[in-house]
Design a protein around this motif. Structure first.
Motif, short mmCIF file in Angstrom:
data_model
loop_
_atom_site.label_atom_id
_atom_site.label_comp_id
_atom_site.label_asym_id
_atom_site.label_seq_id
_atom_site.Cartn_x
_atom_site.Cartn_y
_atom_site.Cartn_z
N PHE A 1 -1.91 12.97 -6.42
CA PHE A 1 -1.21 11.67 -5.96
C PHE A 1 -1.76 10.37 -6.61
CE2 PHE A 1 -5.38 12.23 -3.51
CZ PHE A 1 -5.72 10.91 -3.47
N GLU A 2 -1.11 9.51 -6.26
CA GLU A 2 -1.35 8.08 -6.78
C GLU A 2 -1.30 7.29 -5.76
OE1 GLU A 2 1.45 6.50 -9.73
OE2 GLU A 2 1.27 8.37 -11.08
N ARG A 3 -2.24 6.20 -5.64
CA ARG A 3 -2.34 5.34 -4.52
C ARG A 3 -2.47 3.85 -4.95
NH1 ARG A 3 -6.23 3.77 0.41
NH2 ARG A 3 -4.87 2.70 1.60
N ILE A 4 -1.61 2.96 -4.56
CA ILE A 4 -1.45 1.48 -5.27
C ILE A 4 -1.45 0.79 -4.00
CG2 ILE A 4 0.03 -0.01 -6.61
CD1 ILE A 4 1.48 2.42 -7.47
N VAL A 5 -2.57 -0.22 -4.26
CA VAL A 5 -2.86 -1.25 -3.27
C VAL A 5 -2.95 -2.16 -3.84
CG1 VAL A 5 -4.48 -1.95 -1.44
CG2 VAL A 5 -4.30 0.48 -2.12
N VAL A 6 -1.97 -3.44 -3.40
CA VAL A 6 -1.79 -4.91 -3.76
C VAL A 6 -2.53 -5.74 -2.87
CG1 VAL A 6 -0.26 -6.67 -4.89
CG2 VAL A 6 0.12 -4.31 -5.50
N THR A 7 -3.66 -6.36 -3.14
CA THR A 7 -3.79 -7.53 -2.33
C THR A 7 -3.70 -9.06 -3.15
OG1 THR A 7 -6.19 -7.59 -2.69
CG2 THR A 7 -5.46 -5.96 -1.23
N PRO A 8 -3.81 -9.98 -2.43
CA PRO A 8 -3.99 -11.32 -3.06
C PRO A 8 -4.90 -11.45 -4.22
CG PRO A 8 -3.49 -11.83 -0.77
CD PRO A 8 -3.81 -10.18 -1.08
N LEU A 9 -5.89 -10.49 -3.96
CA LEU A 9 -7.05 -10.50 -5.21
C LEU A 9 -7.20 -9.48 -6.10
CD1 LEU A 9 -10.04 -11.37 -2.76
CD2 LEU A 9 -8.71 -13.13 -4.13
N ASP B 1 0.79 -1.16 -0.03
CA ASP B 1 0.01 0.16 -0.13
C ASP B 1 0.88 1.18 -0.08
OD1 ASP B 1 -2.93 1.25 2.01
OD2 ASP B 1 -1.95 1.97 0.44
N ALA B 2 0.77 2.03 -1.08
CA ALA B 2 1.65 3.22 -1.14
C ALA B 2 0.99 4.38 -1.83
CB ALA B 2 2.88 2.72 -2.09
N THR B 3 1.19 5.64 -1.36
CA THR B 3 0.77 6.66 -1.84
C THR B 3 1.87 7.42 -2.46
OG1 THR B 3 -1.11 6.78 -0.44
CG2 THR B 3 -0.61 8.62 -1.31
N ILE B 4 1.86 8.00 -3.59
CA ILE B 4 2.97 8.55 -4.11
C ILE B 4 2.46 10.17 -4.39
CG2 ILE B 4 4.68 8.95 -6.03
CD1 ILE B 4 3.95 5.98 -6.82
#
Length: 179
Positions: free
Chosen positions: A90-98, A25-28
């Protein structure tokens, strides 16, 4: 019998929670080297320098020069205002298993959302031998979206490594036996 069923429902609920837990989970946000207090100090110094510089012209009767100093201050203020408004993006990237979720919000508040399955998502790098990592894209099923454009090439490299590791981890899926 109902207790056993309740336990199974609880296990399914825990699995759902684990599969939705972010792996990454990152916000740029765009970097700004001058904060609000720095802006105030710079503007006060520029105003002071303009006033001091315009006094001799006013005394000599060339008073329109003072107006041009005022226009310079106004132009500088507008340039800073545009710069600070651009910092709201801003950009927010969230990676979950799904899911891989990319949410881009422009400086005007316009939102673009890109979703994909981590199993079908790959990270493409645009490398330059002199300058480093110049571009980074998420690609899935023929669709591509640029990410981390606000970062420097060195920052982008570290971000790409972390995001690549998160995508690999998400592809492996959640470890339900650990719950």
């Amino acid at each position: 019998m109902s207790i056993g069923k309740h336990d199974c429902d609880g296990d399914a609920g825990e699995r759902t929670q684990i599969s939705e837990r972010p792996v990454f989970d990152a916000t740029i946000t765009p970097h700004r080297s001058l904060g609000r207090n720095g802006f105030r100090i710079v503007m006060m110094l520029v105003c002071l320098a303009s006033i001091v510089s315009s006094i001799p012209f006013v005394v000599l009767g060339a008073w329109p020069v003072a107006g041009f100093f005022g226009l310079d201050i106004l132009a500088l203020f507008i340039a800073f205002k545009v710069n600070f408004n651009a910092a709201r993006a801003f950009e927010r990237i969230v990676v979950t298993p799904l899911e891989v979720l990319l949410r881009k919000v422009s400086q005007h508040g316009k939102e673009a959302i890109w979703r994909s399955n981590p199993a079908w998502t790959k990270l493409e790098r645009e490398q330059d031998e002199d300058y480093g990592l110049m571009g980074l894209s998420l690609v899935s099923r023929g669709r591509s979206v640029s990410v981390a454009a606000a970062l420097s090439p060195q920052e982008r490299e570290g971000f790409a490594d972390a995001l690549g590791a998160a995508l690999a981890s998400a592809r492996q899926g959640a470890d339900f036996s650990a719950a």
